[in-house]
Motif scaffolding. Structure first.
Motif, PDB file in Angstrom:
ATOM      1  N   ALA A 115      14.943 -21.469 -55.669  1.00  0.00           N
ATOM      2  CA  ALA A 115      15.851 -21.673 -54.543  1.00  0.00           C
ATOM      3  C   ALA A 115      15.667 -20.626 -53.468  1.00  0.00           C
ATOM      4  O   ALA A 115      15.660 -20.932 -52.272  1.00  0.00           O
ATOM      5  CB  ALA A 115      17.295 -21.671 -55.044  1.00  0.00           C
ATOM      6  N   ALA A 116      15.522 -19.367 -53.885  1.00  0.00           N
ATOM      7  CA  ALA A 116      15.508 -18.262 -52.917  1.00  0.00           C
ATOM      8  C   ALA A 116      14.186 -18.140 -52.180  1.00  0.00           C
ATOM      9  O   ALA A 116      14.169 -17.831 -50.981  1.00  0.00           O
ATOM     10  CB  ALA A 116      15.839 -16.945 -53.625  1.00  0.00           C
ATOM     11  N   ILE A 117      13.060 -18.382 -52.857  1.00  0.00           N
ATOM     12  CA  ILE A 117      11.763 -18.078 -52.264  1.00  0.00           C
ATOM     13  C   ILE A 117      10.844 -19.293 -52.140  1.00  0.00           C
ATOM     14  O   ILE A 117      10.310 -19.573 -51.067  1.00  0.00           O
ATOM     15  CB  ILE A 117      11.026 -16.993 -53.079  1.00  0.00           C
ATOM     16  N   THR A 118      10.647 -20.026 -53.225  1.00  0.00           N
ATOM     17  CA  THR A 118       9.640 -21.094 -53.225  1.00  0.00           C
ATOM     18  C   THR A 118       9.892 -22.116 -52.122  1.00  0.00           C
ATOM     19  O   THR A 118       8.957 -22.540 -51.428  1.00  0.00           O
ATOM     20  CB  THR A 118       9.605 -21.798 -54.590  1.00  0.00           C
ATOM     21  N   LEU A 119      11.135 -22.516 -51.939  1.00  0.00           N
ATOM     22  CA  LEU A 119      11.443 -23.503 -50.901  1.00  0.00           C
ATOM     23  C   LEU A 119      11.150 -22.957 -49.508  1.00  0.00           C
ATOM     24  O   LEU A 119      10.786 -23.705 -48.593  1.00  0.00           O
ATOM     25  CB  LEU A 119      12.920 -23.924 -50.979  1.00  0.00           C
ATOM     26  N   LYS A 120      11.295 -21.635 -49.348  1.00  0.00           N
ATOM     27  CA  LYS A 120      11.100 -21.032 -48.025  1.00  0.00           C
ATOM     28  C   LYS A 120       9.633 -21.025 -47.616  1.00  0.00           C
ATOM     29  O   LYS A 120       9.313 -20.957 -46.421  1.00  0.00           O
ATOM     30  CB  LYS A 120      11.637 -19.594 -48.014  1.00  0.00           C
ATOM     31  N   ILE A 121       8.737 -21.099 -48.589  1.00  0.00           N
ATOM     32  CA  ILE A 121       7.311 -21.136 -48.270  1.00  0.00           C
ATOM     33  C   ILE A 121       6.980 -22.412 -47.498  1.00  0.00           C
ATOM     34  O   ILE A 121       6.105 -22.416 -46.627  1.00  0.00           O
ATOM     35  CB  ILE A 121       6.474 -21.016 -49.563  1.00  0.00           C
ATOM     36  N   GLY A 122       7.702 -23.501 -47.776  1.00  0.00           N
ATOM     37  CA  GLY A 122       7.497 -24.729 -47.017  1.00  0.00           C
ATOM     38  C   GLY A 122       7.876 -24.558 -45.555  1.00  0.00           C
ATOM     39  O   GLY A 122       7.122 -24.921 -44.653  1.00  0.00           O
ATOM     40  N   GLY A 123       9.057 -23.990 -45.305  1.00  0.00           N
ATOM     41  CA  GLY A 123       9.475 -23.748 -43.930  1.00  0.00           C
ATOM     42  C   GLY A 123       8.571 -22.763 -43.223  1.00  0.00           C
ATOM     43  O   GLY A 123       8.223 -22.946 -42.044  1.00  0.00           O
ATOM     44  N   TYR A 124       8.155 -21.714 -43.937  1.00  0.00           N
ATOM     45  CA  TYR A 124       7.263 -20.716 -43.357  1.00  0.00           C
ATOM     46  C   TYR A 124       5.913 -21.347 -42.992  1.00  0.00           C
ATOM     47  O   TYR A 124       5.336 -21.042 -41.946  1.00  0.00           O
ATOM     48  CB  TYR A 124       7.054 -19.575 -44.343  1.00  0.00           C
ATOM     49  N   GLY A 125       5.414 -22.225 -43.838  1.00  0.00           N
ATOM     50  CA  GLY A 125       4.133 -22.881 -43.560  1.00  0.00           C
ATOM     51  C   GLY A 125       4.179 -23.728 -42.298  1.00  0.00           C
ATOM     52  O   GLY A 125       3.221 -23.744 -41.513  1.00  0.00           O
ATOM     53  N   LEU A 126       5.300 -24.416 -42.085  1.00  0.00           N
ATOM     54  CA  LEU A 126       5.438 -25.201 -40.854  1.00  0.00           C
ATOM     55  C   LEU A 126       5.464 -24.293 -39.627  1.00  0.00           C
ATOM     56  O   LEU A 126       4.889 -24.621 -38.585  1.00  0.00           O
ATOM     57  CB  LEU A 126       6.719 -26.038 -40.913  1.00  0.00           C
ATOM     58  N   LEU A 127       6.123 -23.141 -39.757  1.00  0.00           N
ATOM     59  CA  LEU A 127       6.173 -22.169 -38.656  1.00  0.00           C
ATOM     60  C   LEU A 127       4.801 -21.567 -38.361  1.00  0.00           C
ATOM     61  O   LEU A 127       4.423 -21.385 -37.211  1.00  0.00           O
ATOM     62  CB  LEU A 127       7.148 -21.044 -38.993  1.00  0.00           C
ATOM     63  N   ARG A 128       4.062 -21.249 -39.415  1.00  0.00           N
ATOM     64  CA  ARG A 128       2.802 -20.530 -39.258  1.00  0.00           C
ATOM     65  C   ARG A 128       1.636 -21.458 -38.925  1.00  0.00           C
ATOM     66  O   ARG A 128       0.675 -21.048 -38.257  1.00  0.00           O
ATOM     67  CB  ARG A 128       2.497 -19.748 -40.549  1.00  0.00           C
ATOM     68  N   PHE A 129       1.698 -22.702 -39.375  1.00  0.00           N
ATOM     69  CA  PHE A 129       0.555 -23.603 -39.213  1.00  0.00           C
ATOM     70  C   PHE A 129       0.858 -24.798 -38.315  1.00  0.00           C
ATOM     71  O   PHE A 129       0.208 -24.991 -37.288  1.00  0.00           O
ATOM     72  CB  PHE A 129       0.072 -24.098 -40.578  1.00  0.00           C
ATOM     73  N   ALA A 130       1.831 -25.627 -38.699  1.00  0.00           N
ATOM     74  CA  ALA A 130       2.018 -26.911 -38.014  1.00  0.00           C
ATOM     75  C   ALA A 130       2.396 -26.749 -36.546  1.00  0.00           C
ATOM     76  O   ALA A 130       1.790 -27.382 -35.672  1.00  0.00           O
ATOM     77  CB  ALA A 130       3.084 -27.730 -38.748  1.00  0.00           C
ATOM     78  N   LEU A 131       3.377 -25.918 -36.244  1.00  0.00           N
ATOM     79  CA  LEU A 131       3.842 -25.805 -34.859  1.00  0.00           C
ATOM     80  C   LEU A 131       2.824 -25.137 -33.934  1.00  0.00           C
ATOM     81  O   LEU A 131       2.514 -25.677 -32.868  1.00  0.00           O
ATOM     82  CB  LEU A 131       5.189 -25.087 -34.814  1.00  0.00           C
ATOM     83  N   PRO A 132       2.283 -23.957 -34.283  1.00  0.00           N
ATOM     84  CA  PRO A 132       1.354 -23.317 -33.335  1.00  0.00           C
ATOM     85  C   PRO A 132      -0.026 -23.956 -33.276  1.00  0.00           C
ATOM     86  O   PRO A 132      -0.697 -23.880 -32.245  1.00  0.00           O
ATOM     87  CB  PRO A 132       1.264 -21.878 -33.853  1.00  0.00           C
ATOM     88  N   ILE A 133      -0.488 -24.595 -34.350  1.00  0.00           N
ATOM     89  CA  ILE A 133      -1.840 -25.165 -34.374  1.00  0.00           C
ATOM     90  C   ILE A 133      -1.855 -26.594 -33.852  1.00  0.00           C
ATOM     91  O   ILE A 133      -2.786 -26.996 -33.138  1.00  0.00           O
ATOM     92  CB  ILE A 133      -2.426 -25.114 -35.804  1.00  0.00           C
ATOM     93  N   THR A 134      -0.833 -27.375 -34.147  1.00  0.00           N
ATOM     94  CA  THR A 134      -0.798 -28.783 -33.743  1.00  0.00           C
ATOM     95  C   THR A 134       0.481 -29.103 -32.959  1.00  0.00           C
ATOM     96  O   THR A 134       1.228 -30.022 -33.330  1.00  0.00           O
ATOM     97  CB  THR A 134      -0.895 -29.701 -34.983  1.00  0.00           C
TER      98      THR A 134
END
Length: 502
Positions: free
Chosen positions: A246-265
């Motif tokens: 709950a505390a960390i693993t789920l946040k990796i999904g949100g972080y990935g969208l911030l780091r990859f999906a939004l700035p790259i595409t």
């Protein structure tokens, strides 16, 4: 000077090497103290990332860059910004809590249990700090191994089913991530993530990459409809496993969208923002109703987590509607910052709620809501903590649970009234399932002899929950120290998105 040291590497490798030392030490009287020492020192070092962080710049800080596989241009490259640093500190803090939570409860193979969480802490920290795509992917995959083992070894009766389902979902998403990273290496000539941000891509290329990223990270969030692994994993996982999930693993999904999906595409993200917003609102509304009918405490909190993480993805993708309706797009900053605050806040609140369930389960060995009733009569201190965290989970003003959701809802109004209206239903649904749970478990007359014999929290459990309560209250009353850290990074991200649109 302290900050001249390779601080990020220390925060990553200290818990990994410490976990190996705990594992080699075996089960003896020094297992738990050694695990606690390693986790506390790691938390202390991670706090140095905050005190030495320059909040006025979006540039990567504490950067480390060493050739790793030079033939393929792969580097051991680390750095943090306003997005990654709060999540690294959350990871270190959660590890301390997990060690304390398992201090007396885990008697079988305690050294392996503690070692798994310490190693997992280092691997998750590396995911947030990696600036090389292959390094990111290696740690992104490696962190699943100790979590897989924790659920599979110390989990419940159906742990094998839960672990296989967890593995299949995450592996499916990871395949798409790897393909996307290799393609970006082909077009950019580099594995550096920041180089990916600068590469020029056609809308067709962006579309394929966007959906590859979305699939990979949606499974982690998890977004509806790829969320079904999470309730099973939570139910079967031991308390520590549920806390880290709950505390960390789920946040990796949100972080990935911030780091990859939004700035790259960004162009593809703008084109398909309606799709992600629809999935996010479905999670907020529909999954809220699903949580309302659960009879298992862990399942209720697991579905609640899915609904609350819907605010993260809503905040990240509602920015395009704000840009379209506002000349300044100032609400976009509020939306992204709200999503980040929601990630951090949910990490503390969900961890606390799973710990509360763990306290009850350790005493009665059942998670069924019907087995409880009138707990306040025998465990008044525990009942106070439980009610407080349930209220925070429902978004009570003054708690951290209110801040992120309020920011996202406020920003969503600038994009579309109905986005905000549907998102705001969480204030009703969250209160409904949280209060309904509290009423049946905590209040009323003592329902049976097992409840009548319950003992209130001990000193270890009290301080574990008290520290979390203080943090939830502190962020709720004064979120500025958290928001200030990410502000420069948020503005830079939005600048990248706007520039690409032009």
């Amino acid at each position: 000077m302290f900050f001249d040291t390779p601080l990020l590497s220390l925060v990553i490798w200290l818990p990994i090497l410490g976990g190996i030392a705990v594992l080699l030490n075996g089960d003896n009287g020094f297992t738990r103290p050694l695990s606690l020492i390693v986790s506390v020192v790691t938390l202390f070092l991670s706090a140095g990332l905050y005190t030495g962080f320059d909040m006025t710049t979006h540039d990567m800080q504490f950067v480390e860059h060493i050739p790793w596989i030079a033939t393929f241009g792969i580097h051991y490259s680390l750095g943090i910004d306003g997005f990654s640093m709060p999540l690294i500190i959350l990871t270190a803090f959660s590890t301390v809590i997990v060690v304390v939570a398992g201090w007396e409860v885990i008697q079988d193979r305690a050294s392996q249990y503690m070692a798994a969480f310490l190693i997992m802490s280092g691997l998750m920290t590396a995911v947030f700090a990696a600036l090389d795509a292959i390094l990111f992917y290696v740690f992104f995959e490696a962190m699943l191994i100790p979590l897989f083992l924790v659920i599979g070894i110390w989990g419940g009766q159906n742990r094998v089913y839960a672990t296989i389902k967890f593995f299949l979902y995450t592996f499916f998403g990871s395949v798409f991530l790897l393909i996307a990273l290799l393609y970006l290496r082909h077009v950019s000539g580099s594995f550096a993530i920041l180089d990916f941000h600068a590469v020029a891509l056609t809308l067709t290329e962006q579309t394929w990459l966007f959906f590859a990223f979305l699939i990979a990270f949606a499974v982690k969030v998890p977004m509806w409809p790829v969320h079904t692994w999470l309730p099973d994993a939570h139910v079967e996982a031991p308390t520590g496993g549920s806390v880290i999930l709950a505390a960390i693993t789920l946040k990796i999904g949100g972080y990935g969208l911030l780091r990859f999906a939004l700035p790259i595409t960004p162009d593809a993200a703008m084109t398909f923002d309606w799709f992600v917003i629809a999935l996010s609102l479905t999670a907020i509304v529909y999954i809220g109703f699903v949580a309302l009918v659960q009879s298992d405490l862990k399942k209720l909190i697991a579905y609640s987590s899915i609904a609350h993480m819907g605010f993260v993805t809503l905040g990240l993708f509602v920015i395009f509607g704000i840009f379209a309706n506002s000349a300044t797009g100032s609400g976009a900053v509020l939306a992204v910052e709200g999503a980040m605050v929601q990630m951090v806040s949910h990490g503390f609140i969900a961890a606390a709620m799973f710990l509360c369930v763990g306290v009850l389960y350790d005493r009665m060995h059942t998670r069924e809501i019907s087995a409880y009733g009138g707990v306040i009569n025998t465990m008044p201190v525990f009942a106070g903590f439980s009610v407080f965290f349930a209220m925070a989970n429902a978004g009570l003003p003054g708690t951290s649970g209110f801040v992120g959701e309020f920011m996202v809802i406020l920003a969503a109004f600038q994009a579309n009234f109905w986005y905000a209206f549907l998102a705001a239903t969480t204030l009703i649904l969250g209160a409904a399932y949280s209060l309904w749970m509290v009423k049946r478990v905590i209040f009323g007359e003592v329902s049976n002899d097992n409840v009548a014999e319950l003992q209130d929290v001990n000193r270890r459990e009290f301080w574990m929950l008290a520290v979390l309560a203080i943090i939830v209250l502190a962020i709720g009353l004064w979120p500025a120290p958290l928001i200030d850290v990410m502000h420069a990074s948020v503005e830079h991200l939005l600048t990248q998105v706007l520039q690409s649109k032009l």
